[in-house]
Design a protein around this motif. Structure first.
Motif, short mmCIF file in Angstrom:
data_model
loop_
_atom_site.label_atom_id
_atom_site.label_comp_id
_atom_site.label_asym_id
_atom_site.label_seq_id
_atom_site.Cartn_x
_atom_site.Cartn_y
_atom_site.Cartn_z
N ASN A 12 -39.78 -20.66 -2.07
CA ASN A 12 -40.74 -19.69 -2.60
C ASN A 12 -42.15 -20.27 -2.68
N GLU A 33 -40.42 -21.56 -11.26
CA GLU A 33 -40.91 -20.22 -11.01
C GLU A 33 -42.26 -20.27 -10.31
N ASP A 51 -40.66 -14.17 -5.90
CA ASP A 51 -39.34 -14.74 -5.65
C ASP A 51 -38.67 -14.06 -4.45
#
Length: 125
Positions: A12, A33, A51
């Motif tokens: 990602n 994240e 994501d």
């Protein structure tokens, strides 16, 4: 590079750098994240998660734009019935087999396409 060995977070992050540009995303390595950029009064704030390895809303525009094909292979007797395979882009001859997550497989193909494009750009001239 063997992108299949990277974590979803690492994939990602690479995608964000290529697709969003270095000033349009941030990440939290502790939480694993990646965030879309949001500017509020000069402050950088997370403005949603990015994501594509797990979120179809993030992945589908990439799959569609770069013509990546994902094919389910549920008939393979040596692999579990949840095995996905043949994520491909035929124009760049990139592909990956036997990934359990079809979105992740497509994102890996996208990264492979970028490598292929860079090699072609560097060999011309």
């Amino acid at each position: 590079m063997d992108y299949s060995k990277l974590s979803d977070f690492e994939v990602n992050l690479k995608l964000a750098h290529i697709l969003l540009g270095k000033d349009n995303y941030d990440w939290n390595s502790d939480k694993k994240e990646v965030y879309l950029a949001g500017i509020d009064g000069g402050e950088f704030l997370p403005n949603g998660y990015f994501d594509p390895c797990n979120n179809p809303a993030d992945a589908w525009p990439i799959i569609f734009k770069y013509k990546i094909s994902i094919e389910f292979d549920g008939d393979n007797s040596t692999e579990p019935q949840t095995t996905w395979c043949h994520a491909r882009n035929l124009y760049r001859s990139c592909g990956i087999n036997y990934q359990s997550n079809p979105l992740r497989a497509a994102m890996i193909v996208f990264l492979m396409m970028q490598d292929s494009a860079n090699v072609q750009d560097n060999t011309e001239g």
